[in-house]
Motif scaffolding. Sequence first.
Motif, PDB file in Angstrom:
ATOM      1  N   SER A  33       2.823   5.792 -17.105  1.00 23.20           N
ATOM      2  CA  SER A  33       1.866   6.856 -17.420  1.00 23.20           C
ATOM      3  C   SER A  33       2.398   8.112 -16.737  1.00 23.20           C
ATOM      4  CB  SER A  33       0.480   6.487 -16.906  1.00 23.20           C
ATOM      5  OG  SER A  33      -0.436   7.526 -17.205  1.00 23.20           O
ATOM      6  N   GLY A  34       2.776   9.104 -17.525  1.00 29.01           N
ATOM      7  CA  GLY A  34       3.436  10.283 -16.962  1.00 29.01           C
ATOM      8  C   GLY A  34       4.777   9.873 -16.402  1.00 29.01           C
ATOM      9  N   GLU A  35       5.030  10.203 -15.158  1.00 28.99           N
ATOM     10  CA  GLU A  35       6.288   9.836 -14.503  1.00 28.99           C
ATOM     11  C   GLU A  35       6.126   8.616 -13.598  1.00 28.99           C
ATOM     12  OE1 GLU A  35       9.358  11.307 -15.039  1.00 28.99           O
ATOM     13  OE2 GLU A  35       8.191  12.209 -16.671  1.00 28.99           O
ATOM     14  N   ARG A  36       4.954   8.020 -13.587  1.00 32.48           N
ATOM     15  CA  ARG A  36       4.680   6.915 -12.673  1.00 32.48           C
ATOM     16  C   ARG A  36       4.573   5.578 -13.413  1.00 32.48           C
ATOM     17  NH1 ARG A  36       3.514   8.474  -7.468  1.00 32.48           N
ATOM     18  NH2 ARG A  36       3.314  10.715  -7.213  1.00 32.48           N
ATOM     19  N   TYR A  37       4.819   4.506 -12.661  1.00 37.31           N
ATOM     20  CA  TYR A  37       4.805   3.148 -13.211  1.00 37.31           C
ATOM     21  C   TYR A  37       3.655   2.355 -12.598  1.00 37.31           C
ATOM     22  CZ  TYR A  37       9.336   4.464 -14.961  1.00 37.31           C
ATOM     23  OH  TYR A  37      10.347   5.120 -15.613  1.00 37.31           O
ATOM     24  N   PHE A  38       3.085   1.480 -13.426  1.00 39.17           N
ATOM     25  CA  PHE A  38       1.918   0.683 -13.048  1.00 39.17           C
ATOM     26  C   PHE A  38       2.104  -0.741 -13.567  1.00 39.17           C
ATOM     27  CE2 PHE A  38       0.706   5.058 -13.451  1.00 39.17           C
ATOM     28  CZ  PHE A  38      -0.207   5.282 -12.438  1.00 39.17           C
ATOM     29  N   GLY A  39       1.331  -1.673 -13.035  1.00 48.23           N
ATOM     30  CA  GLY A  39       1.344  -3.042 -13.525  1.00 48.23           C
ATOM     31  C   GLY A  39      -0.061  -3.591 -13.623  1.00 48.23           C
ATOM     32  N   LYS A  40      -0.375  -4.187 -14.791  1.00 46.76           N
ATOM     33  CA  LYS A  40      -1.707  -4.779 -14.959  1.00 46.76           C
ATOM     34  C   LYS A  40      -1.583  -6.218 -15.423  1.00 46.76           C
ATOM     35  CE  LYS A  40      -2.699  -3.245 -19.656  1.00 46.76           C
ATOM     36  NZ  LYS A  40      -3.596  -2.479 -20.499  1.00 46.76           N
ATOM     37  N   LEU A  41      -2.574  -7.012 -15.027  1.00 45.04           N
ATOM     38  CA  LEU A  41      -2.606  -8.416 -15.427  1.00 45.04           C
ATOM     39  C   LEU A  41      -3.046  -8.502 -16.884  1.00 45.04           C
ATOM     40  CD1 LEU A  41      -4.277  -9.866 -12.231  1.00 45.04           C
ATOM     41  CD2 LEU A  41      -1.881 -10.024 -12.896  1.00 45.04           C
ATOM     42  N   VAL A  42      -2.203  -9.117 -17.725  1.00 48.37           N
ATOM     43  CA  VAL A  42      -2.502  -9.198 -19.158  1.00 48.37           C
ATOM     44  C   VAL A  42      -2.760 -10.626 -19.634  1.00 48.37           C
ATOM     45  CG1 VAL A  42      -1.314  -7.058 -19.756  1.00 48.37           C
ATOM     46  CG2 VAL A  42      -0.039  -9.207 -19.770  1.00 48.37           C
ATOM     47  N   TRP A  43      -2.488 -11.604 -18.787  1.00 46.71           N
ATOM     48  CA  TRP A  43      -2.753 -12.998 -19.134  1.00 46.71           C
ATOM     49  C   TRP A  43      -2.903 -13.790 -17.845  1.00 46.71           C
ATOM     50  CZ3 TRP A  43      -0.260 -17.614 -18.005  1.00 46.71           C
ATOM     51  CH2 TRP A  43      -0.720 -18.734 -18.690  1.00 46.71           C
ATOM     52  N   GLY A  44      -3.835 -14.724 -17.840  1.00 49.47           N
ATOM     53  CA  GLY A  44      -4.004 -15.589 -16.689  1.00 49.47           C
ATOM     54  C   GLY A  44      -4.341 -17.000 -17.135  1.00 49.47           C
ATOM     55  N   LYS A  45      -3.792 -17.978 -16.436  1.00 51.99           N
ATOM     56  CA  LYS A  45      -4.057 -19.385 -16.750  1.00 51.99           C
ATOM     57  C   LYS A  45      -5.533 -19.690 -16.545  1.00 51.99           C
ATOM     58  CE  LYS A  45      -0.919 -22.311 -15.405  1.00 51.99           C
ATOM     59  NZ  LYS A  45      -0.108 -23.204 -14.558  1.00 51.99           N
ATOM     60  N   ASN A  46      -6.091 -19.135 -15.502  1.00 55.28           N
ATOM     61  CA  ASN A  46      -7.508 -19.344 -15.186  1.00 55.28           C
ATOM     62  C   ASN A  46      -8.191 -17.988 -15.077  1.00 55.28           C
ATOM     63  OD1 ASN A  46      -7.084 -22.194 -14.788  1.00 55.28           O
ATOM     64  ND2 ASN A  46      -6.142 -21.654 -12.844  1.00 55.28           N
ATOM     65  N   SER A  47      -9.282 -17.839 -15.783  1.00 55.71           N
ATOM     66  CA  SER A  47     -10.073 -16.615 -15.685  1.00 55.71           C
ATOM     67  C   SER A  47     -10.769 -16.609 -14.335  1.00 55.71           C
ATOM     68  CB  SER A  47     -11.098 -16.586 -16.818  1.00 55.71           C
ATOM     69  OG  SER A  47     -11.942 -15.477 -16.675  1.00 55.71           O
ATOM     70  N   ARG A  48     -10.694 -15.474 -13.650  1.00 58.50           N
ATOM     71  CA  ARG A  48     -11.415 -15.399 -12.382  1.00 58.50           C
ATOM     72  C   ARG A  48     -11.837 -13.978 -12.074  1.00 58.50           C
ATOM     73  NH1 ARG A  48      -6.401 -15.833  -8.198  1.00 58.50           N
ATOM     74  NH2 ARG A  48      -7.607 -14.561  -6.798  1.00 58.50           N
ATOM     75  N   LEU A  49     -12.779 -13.892 -11.177  1.00 59.12           N
ATOM     76  CA  LEU A  49     -13.332 -12.603 -10.771  1.00 59.12           C
ATOM     77  C   LEU A  49     -12.619 -12.108  -9.510  1.00 59.12           C
ATOM     78  CD1 LEU A  49     -17.145 -13.360 -11.244  1.00 59.12           C
ATOM     79  CD2 LEU A  49     -15.571 -12.288 -12.865  1.00 59.12           C
ATOM     80  N   ASP A  50     -12.764 -10.826  -9.247  1.00 54.34           N
ATOM     81  CA  ASP A  50     -12.156 -10.180  -8.085  1.00 54.34           C
ATOM     82  C   ASP A  50     -13.058 -10.385  -6.860  1.00 54.34           C
ATOM     83  OD1 ASP A  50     -10.458  -8.671  -6.555  1.00 54.34           O
ATOM     84  OD2 ASP A  50     -11.150  -6.749  -7.344  1.00 54.34           O
ATOM     85  N   GLU A  51     -13.272 -11.650  -6.508  1.00 54.17           N
ATOM     86  CA  GLU A  51     -14.257 -12.031  -5.493  1.00 54.17           C
ATOM     87  C   GLU A  51     -13.949 -11.544  -4.083  1.00 54.17           C
ATOM     88  OE1 GLU A  51     -14.022 -16.216  -6.181  1.00 54.17           O
ATOM     89  OE2 GLU A  51     -15.608 -16.161  -7.695  1.00 54.17           O
ATOM     90  N   LYS A  52     -12.693 -11.255  -3.784  1.00 56.94           N
ATOM     91  CA  LYS A  52     -12.306 -10.851  -2.423  1.00 56.94           C
ATOM     92  C   LYS A  52     -12.275  -9.334  -2.250  1.00 56.94           C
ATOM     93  CE  LYS A  52     -11.064 -15.098  -1.202  1.00 56.94           C
ATOM     94  NZ  LYS A  52     -10.811 -15.825  -0.017  1.00 56.94           N
ATOM     95  N   ASN A  53     -12.630  -8.593  -3.298  1.00 66.34           N
ATOM     96  CA  ASN A  53     -12.583  -7.134  -3.224  1.00 66.34           C
ATOM     97  C   ASN A  53     -13.475  -6.641  -2.082  1.00 66.34           C
ATOM     98  OD1 ASN A  53     -12.990  -4.249  -3.841  1.00 66.34           O
ATOM     99  ND2 ASN A  53     -11.900  -4.763  -5.714  1.00 66.34           N
ATOM    100  N   PRO A  54     -12.969  -5.700  -1.257  1.00 67.32           N
ATOM    101  CA  PRO A  54     -13.793  -5.188  -0.160  1.00 67.32           C
ATOM    102  C   PRO A  54     -15.025  -4.407  -0.650  1.00 67.32           C
ATOM    103  CG  PRO A  54     -11.715  -3.993  -0.296  1.00 67.32           C
ATOM    104  CD  PRO A  54     -11.634  -5.129  -1.260  1.00 67.32           C
TER     105      PRO A  54
END
Length: 125
Positions: A33-54
């Motif tokens: 995006s623009g001049e920067r690079y990012f990574g997102k999860l697009v597939w997971g074996k097990n669906s899960r929530l972001d339970e450890k988020n602060p």
Amino acid sequence: MTSTSIQAQSAADQILGIYWTPRKDGKMQIFKSGERYFGKLVWGKNSRLDEKNPNPAERKKELLGMVILKNFLFKEGKYADGQIYDPDSGKTYDCTMWLEGMKLKVRGYVGVSLFGRTETFERVE
């Protein structure tokens, strides 16, 4: 654009694509995006929530689709000045990345790169 900047651009964009996570239980898409690079999860074996988020408001969100690699700039053959979010701990770390053939090396650290851990993501063929 000069031919030198075009060559640097194409070298930088070699990272774009989909990679297996180190445990092979998910896939991450590296995008730009623009001049920067990012990574997102697009597939997971097990669906899960972001339970450890602060942030308690974020804990009910799915990990799938989440951007966990953020704001990397391509500098001198490496992707630097970025951050990685670790959903297993809920912590965010400074991070650098680099390519070694079909492998993406991702090093998360606190403060100095010397005090960190490197994980290997393999490109999905």
